[in-house]
Design a protein around this motif. Structure first.
Motif: not given
Length: 133
Positions: A23-36, A86-96, A100-102
Motif C-alpha cells: 500500500s502507498t502512503t496515501e492508500e494507507s492514510f485513506q484506509n486507516e484515517v479517512l474512511r473511519p 467539510l475538510k475541517g470536520m475531517i481534519m479535526a479528527l486527525f492526530t498530530l 504531519a502526513v497530511y
C-alpha cells in the motif's frame, strides 16, 4: 502518543479496507484515517449538506435524482467555503502524526477526501428525498 491522539484513534474505530506492505502512503492514510473519519462523521455531513441546500438551493427537493447528484458534486467541488468546512470536520479528527502526513501531501489527500465524501453523499441521496414529503 498524547491523550488526545489515543482518544481520537479509539474514538474513530478500526481501519476500513486493507493496508498491506504494498500500500502507498496515501492508500494507507485513506484506509486507516479517512474512511473511519468519514464513517464516524456521516450524520454530520448529511446535516451539513441539508443545511447547505436549505440556504443555497431552495428547490433542491424537487430536483430529479440525477440533478441532486450533480448539485452534491458541484457544491463540494466548486463552493470553496463549503468544501473548507467539510475538510475541517475531517481534519479535526486527525492526530498530530496524521496531520504531519497530511501537510506533506495535502493536495492529493484533499482530492481523495472530497472524492470519497462526494461518493458517500451521492450513495445516500435518498436521504435528501425523504424531506420533500
Amino acid at each position: 502518543m498524547s491523550e488526545r491522539d489515543t482518544f481520537i484513534k479509539e474514538f474513530r474505530g478500526q481501519t476500513i479496507g486493507s493496508v498491506t506492505n504494498q500500500s502507498t502512503t496515501e492508500e494507507s492514510f485513506q484506509n486507516e484515517v479517512l474512511r473511519p473519519i468519514l464513517k464516524l462523521q456521516n450524520d454530520l455531513f448529511i446535516a451539513s449538506f441539508s443545511n447547505y441546500v436549505a440556504k443555497n438551493k431552495a428547490d433542491f427537493y424537487g430536483y430529479t435524482v440525477e440533478k441532486k447528484i450533480a448539485v452534491i458534486e458541484n457544491a463540494i467541488q466548486k463552493d470553496i467555503k463549503f468544501r473548507n468546512a467539510l475538510k475541517g470536520m475531517i481534519m479535526a479528527l486527525f492526530t498530530l502524526d496524521e496531520y504531519a502526513v497530511y501537510i506533506k501531501n495535502s493536495s492529493n489527500i484533499n482530492k481523495r477526501m472530497m472524492s470519497m465524501l462526494i461518493e458517500r453523499l451521492k450513495s445516500q441521496v435518498q436521504l435528501f428525498e425523504l424531506k420533500e414529503k
